[in-house]
Design an enzyme around this catalytic site. Structure first.
Site, PDB file in Angstrom:
ATOM      1  N   PRO A   4       0.800  -1.207   0.000  1.00 21.54           N
ATOM      2  CA  PRO A   4       0.000   0.000   0.000  1.00 21.54           C
ATOM      3  C   PRO A   4       0.833   1.257   0.000  1.00 21.54           C
ATOM      4  O   PRO A   4       1.815   1.377   0.735  1.00 21.54           O
ATOM      5  CB  PRO A   4      -0.790  -0.102   1.290  1.00 21.54           C
ATOM      6  CG  PRO A   4      -0.123  -1.151   2.101  1.00 21.54           C
ATOM      7  CD  PRO A   4       0.936  -1.776   1.321  1.00 21.54           C
ATOM      8  N   GLU A   5       0.422   2.206  -0.821  1.00 25.71           N
ATOM      9  CA  GLU A   5       1.004   3.540  -0.832  1.00 25.71           C
ATOM     10  C   GLU A   5      -0.070   4.482  -0.293  1.00 25.71           C
ATOM     11  O   GLU A   5      -1.095   4.030   0.217  1.00 25.71           O
ATOM     12  CB  GLU A   5       1.452   3.889  -2.257  1.00 25.71           C
ATOM     13  CG  GLU A   5       2.392   2.812  -2.832  1.00 25.71           C
ATOM     14  CD  GLU A   5       2.864   3.093  -4.240  1.00 25.71           C
ATOM     15  OE1 GLU A   5       3.056   4.271  -4.579  1.00 25.71           O
ATOM     16  OE2 GLU A   5       3.037   2.141  -5.008  1.00 25.71           O
ATOM     17  N   LYS A  11       2.519   6.793   4.671  1.00 27.06           N
ATOM     18  CA  LYS A  11       1.965   5.438   4.689  1.00 27.06           C
ATOM     19  C   LYS A  11       1.741   4.933   6.107  1.00 27.06           C
ATOM     20  O   LYS A  11       1.411   3.759   6.301  1.00 27.06           O
ATOM     21  CB  LYS A  11       2.914   4.497   3.933  1.00 27.06           C
ATOM     22  CG  LYS A  11       3.199   4.947   2.501  1.00 27.06           C
ATOM     23  CD  LYS A  11       4.324   4.152   1.857  1.00 27.06           C
ATOM     24  CE  LYS A  11       4.812   4.843   0.590  1.00 27.06           C
ATOM     25  NZ  LYS A  11       6.029   4.209   0.050  1.00 27.06           N
ATOM     26  N   ARG A  56       3.758 -10.921   4.342  1.00 26.94           N
ATOM     27  CA  ARG A  56       5.220 -10.876   4.394  1.00 26.94           C
ATOM     28  C   ARG A  56       5.780 -10.377   5.722  1.00 26.94           C
ATOM     29  O   ARG A  56       6.995 -10.410   5.932  1.00 26.94           O
ATOM     30  CB  ARG A  56       5.752 -10.008   3.240  1.00 26.94           C
ATOM     31  CG  ARG A  56       5.447 -10.636   1.900  1.00 26.94           C
ATOM     32  CD  ARG A  56       5.897  -9.763   0.755  1.00 26.94           C
ATOM     33  NE  ARG A  56       7.342  -9.750   0.605  1.00 26.94           N
ATOM     34  CZ  ARG A  56       7.980  -9.022  -0.306  1.00 26.94           C
ATOM     35  NH1 ARG A  56       7.283  -8.242  -1.115  1.00 26.94           N
ATOM     36  NH2 ARG A  56       9.274  -9.057  -0.394  1.00 26.94           N
ATOM     37  N   ARG A  82      19.882  17.601  -3.444  1.00 24.71           N
ATOM     38  CA  ARG A  82      20.226  16.190  -3.469  1.00 24.71           C
ATOM     39  C   ARG A  82      21.230  15.860  -4.566  1.00 24.71           C
ATOM     40  O   ARG A  82      21.251  16.521  -5.613  1.00 24.71           O
ATOM     41  CB  ARG A  82      18.963  15.354  -3.693  1.00 24.71           C
ATOM     42  CG  ARG A  82      17.961  15.496  -2.589  1.00 24.71           C
ATOM     43  CD  ARG A  82      18.042  14.323  -1.681  1.00 24.71           C
ATOM     44  NE  ARG A  82      17.400  14.613  -0.417  1.00 24.71           N
ATOM     45  CZ  ARG A  82      16.804  13.695   0.321  1.00 24.71           C
ATOM     46  NH1 ARG A  82      16.741  12.452  -0.086  1.00 24.71           N
ATOM     47  NH2 ARG A  82      16.281  14.023   1.473  1.00 24.71           N
ATOM     48  N   ARG A  97      14.053  -3.243  -7.649  1.00 31.55           N
ATOM     49  CA  ARG A  97      12.633  -3.345  -7.962  1.00 31.55           C
ATOM     50  C   ARG A  97      12.471  -2.923  -9.403  1.00 31.55           C
ATOM     51  O   ARG A  97      13.434  -2.532 -10.045  1.00 31.55           O
ATOM     52  CB  ARG A  97      11.821  -2.458  -7.023  1.00 31.55           C
ATOM     53  CG  ARG A  97      12.222  -1.012  -7.117  1.00 31.55           C
ATOM     54  CD  ARG A  97      12.185  -0.300  -5.811  1.00 31.55           C
ATOM     55  NE  ARG A  97      10.969  -0.589  -5.080  1.00 31.55           N
ATOM     56  CZ  ARG A  97      10.570   0.077  -4.020  1.00 31.55           C
ATOM     57  NH1 ARG A  97      11.300   1.060  -3.575  1.00 31.55           N
ATOM     58  NH2 ARG A  97       9.472  -0.232  -3.385  1.00 31.55           N
TER      59      ARG A  97
END
Length: 308
Positions: A2-3, A61, A140, A186, A296
């Site tokens: 879930p986001e 989240k 998980r 960044r 990912r």
DNA sequence: CCTCACACCTGGGTGC
DNA sequence: TGCACCCAGGTGTGAG
């Protein structure tokens, strides 16, 4: 899994069932789901049992239910039922913090209803809804429940364990200019930055890919070279995709993302990049590519989204 | 301080 | 059927 949209759907679903409810029983079926609780399972059970729950809150989240430990009812003619406890500590100074990890769900069920892979069960008594059961289901076990202290933060209160999480882009107090400033500082790629919950929260792999596709930005575009207009456009697209997904009830590929009533969201039908490798880009018709990035998948259009 | 690789987990799907 | 292997929506930690 879930986001932000999925977690918000859970929060909205929990609201009527938990607000004002009292916890009548707590069953820890798998202690690994308490990994982030500071103390043994008995401590979690003891502190939660008998507590009264306030309306659920969320940042990014993370979800939490403020709780008030059951008071010993004072003598007849009680004063200030919602005031501070007799020991002087403020009401709702703690919360149950819920993080769904990759595969967590909170299901609101009738009393006695069980679900597969339930790790923690909370039985509640709600003044209107009556007896309800919350099943925390998590294949998980990257998710968790924990009791944590609420600390002051920007006029509100957040659990100590959530204080390092940035506001999310749908939060009215999200500071766009500060976000752009930090982004420009960044020395990393834009997708890494979008996934950094201490910079901007609520975005995960699906919505990062979707927002980048919509803004035509390559996932590894260095943040320092992203022009202010492109950064603004990207933030707009982040808000747009999160907002649309929320309205659609979130993204459900399978049984692992369902709302508190066990229902799927519809946003999977609206995806333009995520999981569409090999299918034509909705803008230019060239195939969507999948590359492994940060362990990912990153899904993007190699034509529309180029580093520049 | 920042950046990044990695560990933490289970189970569903696929191909042999 | 069995089994090896790949895949999955996240985040805290510690090394560099």
């Amino acid at each position: 899994m879930p986001e932000l949209p999925e977690v918000e759907v859970v929060r909205l679903g929990l609201q009527p069932a938990v607000t004002g409810a009292t916890v009548t029983a707590v069953t820890v079926l798998d202690e690994r789901s308490l990994r982030r609780h500071p103390g043994p399972a008995e401590d979690f059970v003891d502190r939660l049992t008998g507590a009264r729950l306030a309306a659920p809150s969320r940042r990014g989240k993370y979800l939490w239910l403020p709780l008030k430990t059951q008071e010993i009812p004072p003598e007849n003619g009680a004063l200030s039922p919602n005031g501070p406890k007799s020991d002087g500590s403020p009401a709702f100074s703690e919360a149950v913090v819920v993080h769904l990890g990759m595969s967590g769900q909170v299901l609101v069920r009738d009393r006695d209803t069980d679900d597969r892979i339930t790790r923690i069960r909370l039985d509640l008594k709600h003044p209107v809804a009556g007896q309800v059961r919350l099943n925390f289901v998590d294949q998980r076990i990257f998710g968790s429940m924990a009791i944590d202290e609420l600390i002051p933060d920007g006029g509100g209160r957040v659990p100590r364990s959530v204080a390092h999480i940035a506001r999310d882009p749908l939060d009215p107090l999200f500071d766009d200019r500060e976000f752009f400033r930090r982004l420009a500082m960044r020395r990393t790629g834009i997708k890494r930055a979008l996934l950094d919950q201490t910079l901007i929260s609520g975005i995960g792999n699906i919505y990062a890919d979707e927002a980048l596709w919509a803004a035509r930005v390559h996932y590894d575009q260095p943040t320092a070279t992203l022009s202010r207009p492109r950064a603004k456009r990207l933030l707009d697209e982040v808000r747009s995709v999160l907002g649309k997904a929320l309205v659609e009830g979130g993204t459900s590929f399978d049984w692992q993302y369902l709302n508190v009533n066990g229902e799927a969201g519809y946003f999977a039908h609206s995806l333009n990049a995520y999981g569409r490798q090999g299918e034509p880009c909705a803008r230019c018709g060239r195939p969507i590519v999948r590359e492994t990035f940060m362990n990912r998948g990153s899904h993007f259009c190699a034509y529309c989204q180029r580093v520049r």
